[in-house]
Design an enzyme around this catalytic site. Sequence first.
Site, PDB file in Angstrom:
ATOM      1  N   LYS A   8     -12.000 142.207  34.834  1.00 57.34           N
ATOM      2  CA  LYS A   8     -11.023 141.105  34.842  1.00 57.34           C
ATOM      3  C   LYS A   8     -11.588 139.881  34.103  1.00 57.34           C
ATOM      4  O   LYS A   8     -10.886 139.203  33.352  1.00 57.34           O
ATOM      5  CB  LYS A   8     -10.664 140.765  36.296  1.00 57.34           C
ATOM      6  CG  LYS A   8      -9.777 139.551  36.461  1.00 57.34           C
ATOM      7  CD  LYS A   8      -8.412 139.715  35.811  1.00 57.34           C
ATOM      8  CE  LYS A   8      -7.590 138.436  35.921  1.00 57.34           C
ATOM      9  NZ  LYS A   8      -6.451 138.448  34.993  1.00 57.34           N
ATOM     10  N   THR A  55      -9.120 136.879  41.578  1.00 56.75           N
ATOM     11  CA  THR A  55     -10.097 136.946  40.483  1.00 56.75           C
ATOM     12  C   THR A  55     -11.360 136.213  40.914  1.00 56.75           C
ATOM     13  O   THR A  55     -11.361 134.982  41.046  1.00 56.75           O
ATOM     14  CB  THR A  55      -9.546 136.308  39.192  1.00 56.75           C
ATOM     15  OG1 THR A  55      -8.313 136.945  38.848  1.00 56.75           O
ATOM     16  CG2 THR A  55     -10.539 136.473  38.054  1.00 56.75           C
ATOM     17  N   LYS A 106     -11.893 128.441  35.725  1.00 60.13           N
ATOM     18  CA  LYS A 106     -12.774 129.174  36.661  1.00 60.13           C
ATOM     19  C   LYS A 106     -13.157 130.536  36.073  1.00 60.13           C
ATOM     20  O   LYS A 106     -14.317 130.954  36.132  1.00 60.13           O
ATOM     21  CB  LYS A 106     -12.029 129.318  37.997  1.00 60.13           C
ATOM     22  CG  LYS A 106     -12.618 130.222  39.035  1.00 60.13           C
ATOM     23  CD  LYS A 106     -11.900 131.553  39.212  1.00 60.13           C
ATOM     24  CE  LYS A 106     -10.433 131.533  39.493  1.00 60.13           C
ATOM     25  NZ  LYS A 106      -9.806 132.855  39.584  1.00 60.13           N
TER      26      LYS A 106
HETATM   27  N1  LIG Z   1      -1.204 132.939  38.220  1.00 59.61           N
HETATM   28  C1  LIG Z   1      -1.575 133.934  37.436  1.00 59.61           C
HETATM   29  O1  LIG Z   1      -0.993 134.151  36.364  1.00 59.61           O
HETATM   30  C2  LIG Z   1      -2.685 134.859  37.810  1.00 59.61           C
HETATM   31  C3  LIG Z   1      -3.631 134.514  38.749  1.00 59.61           C
HETATM   32  N2  LIG Z   1      -4.646 135.397  39.041  1.00 59.61           N
HETATM   33  C4  LIG Z   1      -5.640 135.075  40.046  1.00 59.61           C
HETATM   34  O2  LIG Z   1      -5.010 135.242  41.310  1.00 59.61           O
HETATM   35  C5  LIG Z   1      -5.519 134.296  42.250  1.00 59.61           C
HETATM   36  C6  LIG Z   1      -4.370 133.465  42.802  1.00 59.61           C
HETATM   37  O3  LIG Z   1      -3.740 132.832  41.711  1.00 59.61           O
HETATM   38  P1  LIG Z   1      -2.381 131.989  41.873  1.00 59.61           P
HETATM   39  O4  LIG Z   1      -1.480 132.653  42.829  1.00 59.61           O
HETATM   40  O5  LIG Z   1      -1.940 131.721  40.502  1.00 59.61           O
HETATM   41  O6  LIG Z   1      -2.973 130.660  42.482  1.00 59.61           O
HETATM   42  P2  LIG Z   1      -2.325 129.538  43.399  1.00 59.61           P
HETATM   43  O7  LIG Z   1      -3.182 128.352  43.168  1.00 59.61           O
HETATM   44  O8  LIG Z   1      -0.867 129.456  43.214  1.00 59.61           O
HETATM   45  O9  LIG Z   1      -2.593 130.119  44.881  1.00 59.61           O
HETATM   46  C7  LIG Z   1      -3.858 130.068  45.459  1.00 59.61           C
HETATM   47  C8  LIG Z   1      -3.817 130.648  46.861  1.00 59.61           C
HETATM   48  O10 LIG Z   1      -5.114 130.400  47.463  1.00 59.61           O
HETATM   49  C9  LIG Z   1      -4.904 129.672  48.682  1.00 59.61           C
HETATM   50  N3  LIG Z   1      -5.989 128.736  48.975  1.00 59.61           N
HETATM   51  C10 LIG Z   1      -6.484 127.759  48.175  1.00 59.61           C
HETATM   52  N4  LIG Z   1      -7.501 127.102  48.797  1.00 59.61           N
HETATM   53  C11 LIG Z   1      -7.625 127.672  50.020  1.00 59.61           C
HETATM   54  C12 LIG Z   1      -8.498 127.461  51.115  1.00 59.61           C
HETATM   55  N5  LIG Z   1      -9.464 126.529  51.072  1.00 59.61           N
HETATM   56  N6  LIG Z   1      -8.346 128.245  52.201  1.00 59.61           N
HETATM   57  C13 LIG Z   1      -7.404 129.208  52.250  1.00 59.61           C
HETATM   58  N7  LIG Z   1      -6.539 129.469  51.244  1.00 59.61           N
HETATM   59  C14 LIG Z   1      -6.648 128.711  50.145  1.00 59.61           C
HETATM   60  C15 LIG Z   1      -3.630 128.895  48.462  1.00 59.61           C
HETATM   61  O11 LIG Z   1      -3.116 128.462  49.703  1.00 59.61           O
HETATM   62  P3  LIG Z   1      -2.170 127.152  49.784  1.00 59.61           P
HETATM   63  O12 LIG Z   1      -0.795 127.638  49.454  1.00 59.61           O
HETATM   64  O13 LIG Z   1      -2.337 126.678  51.183  1.00 59.61           O
HETATM   65  O14 LIG Z   1      -2.696 126.172  48.777  1.00 59.61           O
HETATM   66  C16 LIG Z   1      -2.786 129.972  47.773  1.00 59.61           C
HETATM   67  O15 LIG Z   1      -2.304 130.898  48.703  1.00 59.61           O
HETATM   68  C17 LIG Z   1      -6.585 133.492  41.493  1.00 59.61           C
HETATM   69  O16 LIG Z   1      -7.828 134.084  41.718  1.00 59.61           O
HETATM   70  C18 LIG Z   1      -6.163 133.656  40.034  1.00 59.61           C
HETATM   71  O17 LIG Z   1      -7.240 133.498  39.155  1.00 59.61           O
HETATM   72  C19 LIG Z   1      -4.738 136.629  38.447  1.00 59.61           C
HETATM   73  C20 LIG Z   1      -3.812 137.007  37.531  1.00 59.61           C
HETATM   74  C21 LIG Z   1      -2.741 136.139  37.123  1.00 59.61           C
HETATM   75  O1  LIG Z   2      -5.228 135.961  35.030  1.00 55.90           O
HETATM   76  C1  LIG Z   2      -4.236 135.710  34.394  1.00 55.90           C
HETATM   77  C2  LIG Z   2      -3.429 136.694  33.714  1.00 55.90           C
HETATM   78  O2  LIG Z   2      -2.418 136.307  33.075  1.00 55.90           O
HETATM   79  O3  LIG Z   2      -3.780 137.877  33.782  1.00 55.90           O
END
Ligand SMILES: NC(=O)C1=CN([C@@H]2O[C@H](COP(=O)(O)OP(=O)(O)OC[C@H]3O[C@@H](n4cnc5c(N)ncnc54)[C@H](OP(=O)(O)O)[C@@H]3O)[C@@H](O)[C@H]2O)C=CC1
Ligand SMILES: O=CC(=O)O
Length: 291
Positions: free
Chosen positions: A173, A98, A241
């Site tokens: 989104k 996102t 965010k």
């Molecule tokens: N959770 C949810 O319900 C939903 C989330 N989203 C979106 O999906 C995306 C991921 O969400 P989610 O999985 O929950 O988030 P997490 O925080 O669990 O995962 C984030 C990911 O980004 C990586 N990351 C963070 N910082 C860095 C960096 N500096 N360099 C490289 N990789 C990095 C992390 O790696 P590392 O493991 O090393 O920290 C991890 O793989 C976001 O944009 C979120 O808004 C969309 C729909 C639903």
């Molecule tokens: O981005 C979060 C979700 O639940 O969709």
Amino acid sequence: MATEGLGFLGLGIMGVAMAKNLLKLGVPVCVWNRSPEKCDALVAMGATAAKSPAEVILKSKITFGMLADPAVALTVAFGPGGVVESIMPGKAYVDMSTVDAETSMTISKAITEKGGRFLEAPVSGSKKPAEDGQLVILAAGDESLFNDAGAAFDVMGKKSFFLGEVGNGARMKLVVNMIMGSMMTAFAEGLSLAEKAGLSQNDLLDVLDLGAIANGMFKLKGPSCIKGSFAPAFPLKHQQKDMRLALALGDEVAQTMPVAAAANEVYKKARTLGFGDNDFSAVYKAIADSS
Ligand SMILES: NC(=O)C1=CN([C@@H]2O[C@H](COP(=O)(O)OP(=O)(O)OC[C@H]3O[C@@H](n4cnc5c(N)ncnc54)[C@H](OP(=O)(O)O)[C@@H]3O)[C@@H](O)[C@H]2O)C=CC1
Ligand SMILES: O=CC(=O)O
């Protein structure tokens, strides 16, 4: 070197579940994560782990990304060993993170300039829908890639929308998550108000569930808020965010958004109180503990 396989970058809460579903297609899946230990579960299920996003791109025909935020999406695309380094004709990148439209367009431009194909495809649906392959996919960009990624979208999601040019997926989104984030703060205020007014919060949930504003989010998050359980499905820092990016979109198109702006303040406060890594429903804590 395998060229017909799929790649996945970013194995956080969402990415790990989505990549596991890709393995169901029976094609090679190559994964990368900044913290490499998160690849282990995927490798145990048959995936291979790469040392960089560029290596994943080289080993895969279509690579998916699911990264924290715009800054991270840009770092993974443009940093050393990043996606753009090894993109070439025949390679494709689908960014499902996102982010805002500008981030997506910047990545799209760099990839298409090198002859690759790009699609943005953020998703609606959280940890459980990701595990169950029930996400709603909001894609925009290269339509031929949307079609080629169809089988992957079908194992990750229950419905895929093609929304036109790059930017529209990100915008859709952000609109959806602005509504969700505002609803969650109103719900949290109601739960807290009920308690302080001497009402049963469980009665409130039952009343809400029988009326016109019944919805899956209240049903799921209500009981866990009452129990004080905020294990992250959707981390609060990501919801904040999304509020911030949605408000910036509102600025761009001169849309007044007083409700979302107020909700964003509450998420910011919740972050400063240390709830950023909790579920976004922990905004309830910031509200309930505030008086
Ligand atoms: N959770 C949810 O319900 C939903 C989330 N989203 C979106 O999906 C995306 C991921 O969400 P989610 O999985 O929950 O988030 P997490 O925080 O669990 O995962 C984030 C990911 O980004 C990586 N990351 C963070 N910082 C860095 C960096 N500096 N360099 C490289 N990789 C990095 C992390 O790696 P590392 O493991 O090393 O920290 C991890 O793989 C976001 O944009 C979120 O808004 C969309 C729909 C639903
Ligand atoms: O981005 C979060 C979700 O639940 O969709």
